[in-house]
Design an enzyme around this catalytic site. Structure first.
Site, PDB file in Angstrom:
ATOM      1  N   ASP A 149       0.876  -0.974   0.555  1.00  0.00           N
ATOM      2  CA  ASP A 149       0.210   0.066  -0.482  1.00  0.00           C
ATOM      3  C   ASP A 149       0.898   1.767   0.137  1.00  0.00           C
ATOM      4  OD1 ASP A 149      -1.843   1.925  -0.069  1.00  0.00           O
ATOM      5  OD2 ASP A 149      -2.421   1.373   2.533  1.00  0.00           O
ATOM      6  N   ASP A 354      -2.001   5.042  -5.629  1.00  0.00           N
ATOM      7  CA  ASP A 354      -2.251   4.578  -4.964  1.00  0.00           C
ATOM      8  C   ASP A 354      -2.746   3.332  -4.700  1.00  0.00           C
ATOM      9  OD1 ASP A 354      -3.138   3.300  -1.866  1.00  0.00           O
ATOM     10  OD2 ASP A 354      -4.462   4.845  -2.183  1.00  0.00           O
TER      11      ASP A 354
END
Length: 547
Positions: A149, A354
């Protein structure tokens, strides 16, 4: 996945003010003779004497480990020597190792590291359509299947659980190595105390001698993790043909209580934050001199991927500068134009890159501009809005032809770099027909370039030069890289099946210089379709076959 940063967040980590290290010495049989600064290949493995054989003029010398019994006798009480096998013992050796290895990395600038189980990652559709990899933590190593992440910072794993996702009797427990971290099972685990140099948290009721707590809330609905901060060895290796083991003593979250998507949807066995804040593992590795301050992730069209710490990309990659905010550093870029098919419009917006978000989000008016251009150039019939699907623009493809012309989509980035989107749609297989949707969602507050737009690229997060780089890649033949062939996950089934990629159909995308359209070949199947969006909100879809 982005992390909320509430005012009352009760943890904060700062870099240590001073690095403590000691040089290893070679002790000879003549006690007043020593040579400082020698680095052992394997530290702490043996206390036995080693002999240099002599030939003619060469002397025979005995070499002792720095913490061996003969050395302890010489040191007497001048220096405190840790007990063999203790946390302090390994910490001392690791600090010494980092000092020498760090100098070498700083000089060369090209050392790359990846996880000890290999540099592979896999997109798992039934776990949020995110990329996962296996990491090894502690002594001996405990294995975790963690989501990668770039939208958050903290590396955390389930630990001493009061509320965690189950890892037993799940579809994944037989396919992947999954654990609940047990500090008692690791001889090198260490709690971060409130008076530790890395902790500035307030510890109500425990003064400065308690354990440093943490709590992270995510933008996804009611999704959070909380627990205590700990330190232990993260097992890495050089990302080259040698695969030299490197153990880094990192700070991480012992996640005692999870909520929201972490219980049912995604990152069930931990989240590996790759953000810019000091607590992230990439920040630690760069700060301690293990690597250059950069890393790359590759997102293959077939769901495979790669991750390499210290990778600064290639000289012929496209680049754009980060839109940098020192108070809250993130991987945010500026796009200046949107191209759909033959239409190009000026539409400037800021977006976060992201990897923890499955799909792409745009704020108005950029969402409407893109979707209207896409719809105007799509030849198939648009379906009515379905409240089970978060996408507004979905179309029916005739199963007789099994092909469709999809307008190409690309972004012009600040600096004029061109970012062609290879995977702008998502296919929903059914019995009677094939449905595809433009995988872009309207968001009221922020724009996010999700993982679907990154597919087909090796993305370089160059934190040292504050630029984002990208280059087309299959993730099997990464250029300008010393990376060795990746190790597959330790799974009892082929990786594609373990990743939930079976029966998804095959898509090819031939290029044509005469047209700004792409041809997609889609193969339907009878499986229900599941996917998850875990950034701004969570959508769980189980589509029965349409009649």
């Amino acid at each position: 996945m982005e992390v909320k940063k509430p005012e009352d967040c009760n943890w904060k980590v700062e870099a240590p003010s001073k690095k403590i290290s000691r040089k290893t010495r070679i002790w000879f049989s003549k006690p007043d003779l020593s040579i400082g600064g020698f680095e052992f290949g394997e530290l702490g493995e043996s206390d036995e004497d080693e002999v240099f054989e002599h030939d003619n003029d060469m002397a025979s010398l005995k070499m002792h480990h720095r913490f061996s019994d003969p050395v302890k006798d010489v040191l007497n009480k001048q220096v405190s020597v840790p007990t063999k096998g203790s946390v302090e013992f390994y910490t001392e050796l690791a600090e010494n190792d980092k000092m020498f290895r760090g100098r070498g990395v700083s000089d060369s600038g090209d050392e790359r590291l990846t996880f000890s189980d290999g540099n592979s990652s896999l997109r798992i559709k039934s776990l949020g359509y995110l990329h996962y990899t296996t990491v090894s933590l502690g002594t001996p190593g405990q294995k975790f299947l963690v989501a990668l992440d770039t939208g958050s910072d903290l590396f955390w794993v389930p630990c001493e659980c009061s509320r965690c996702a189950s890892i037993d009797d799940t579809p994944y427990s037989s396919k992947f190595n999954m654990s609940i971290y047990d500090p008692k099972e690791s001889s090198t685990s260490k709690k971060v105390s409130c008076n530790h140099r890395l902790c500035t948290a307030s510890c109500p009721g425990s003064g400065t001698v308690g354990t440093c707590p943490y709590s992270s809330s995510y933008v996804s609905s009611e999704t959070s993790t909380s627990g205590i901060l700990m330190e232990d060895f993260l097992h890495l290796e050089t990302d080259d043909s040698n695969g030299t083991i490197v153990d880094a003593f990192v700070t991480f979250g012992c996640g005692q209580q999870q909520s929201g998507s972490f219980l049912h949807v995604a990152a069930l066995n931990g989240l590996f934050g790759l953000g810019m804040e000091k607590i992230s593992v990439p920040s630690f590795l760069a700060r301690e001199g293990y690597i250059a301050d950069s890393f790359s992730m590759c997102f293959g069209v077939d769901g495979n991927g790669r991750i390499s710490f210290g990778d600064k990309g290639s000289i012929n990659q496209e680049e754009t500068p980060f839109t940098f905010d020192a108070s809250h550093p993130t991987y945010t870029i500026t796009a200046t134009q949107i191209r759909v098919g033959a239409s190009l419009i000026n539409s400037s917006f800021i977006a976060l890159f992201d990897s923890g978000t499955s799909f792409t989000y745009l704020v108005e008016p950029h969402y409407t501009r893109l979707t209207k251009l896409f719809h105007a150039q799509t030849k198939d019939s648009r379906r009515l809005t379905d409240n089970r699907i978060p996408f507004d623009y979905c179309y029916t493809m005739s199963p007789d032809t099994n092909t469709s012309l999809i307008p190409e989509l690309s972004l012009t980035m600040k600096g004029e770099g061109q970012f062609l989107v290879y995977n702008p749609i998502i296919v929903l297989p059914t019995h009677a027909e094939v449905i595809y949707c433009l995988a872009v969602i309207k968001h009221p507050d922020m724009s996010i370039i999700g993982q679907n737009f990154m597919t087909g690229y090796r993305i370089v997060f160059d934190r040292e030069n504050l630029v984002l780089g990208w280059k087309k890649s299959s993730c099997y033949d990464i250029d300008n890289s010393t990376a060795s062939p990746s190790k597959p996950f330790n799974t009892s089934v082929p990786p594609a099946v373990a990743a939930g990629l079976e029966n998804e159909g095959t898509r090819t995308r031939p290029q044509s210089s005469a047209s700004s359209y792409s041809t997609y070949f889609c193969y339907s199947n009878s499986n229900s379709f599941y996917f998850f969006v875990i950034h701004s909100f969570i959508v769980v879809i189980s589509l029965p076959c349409f009649i």
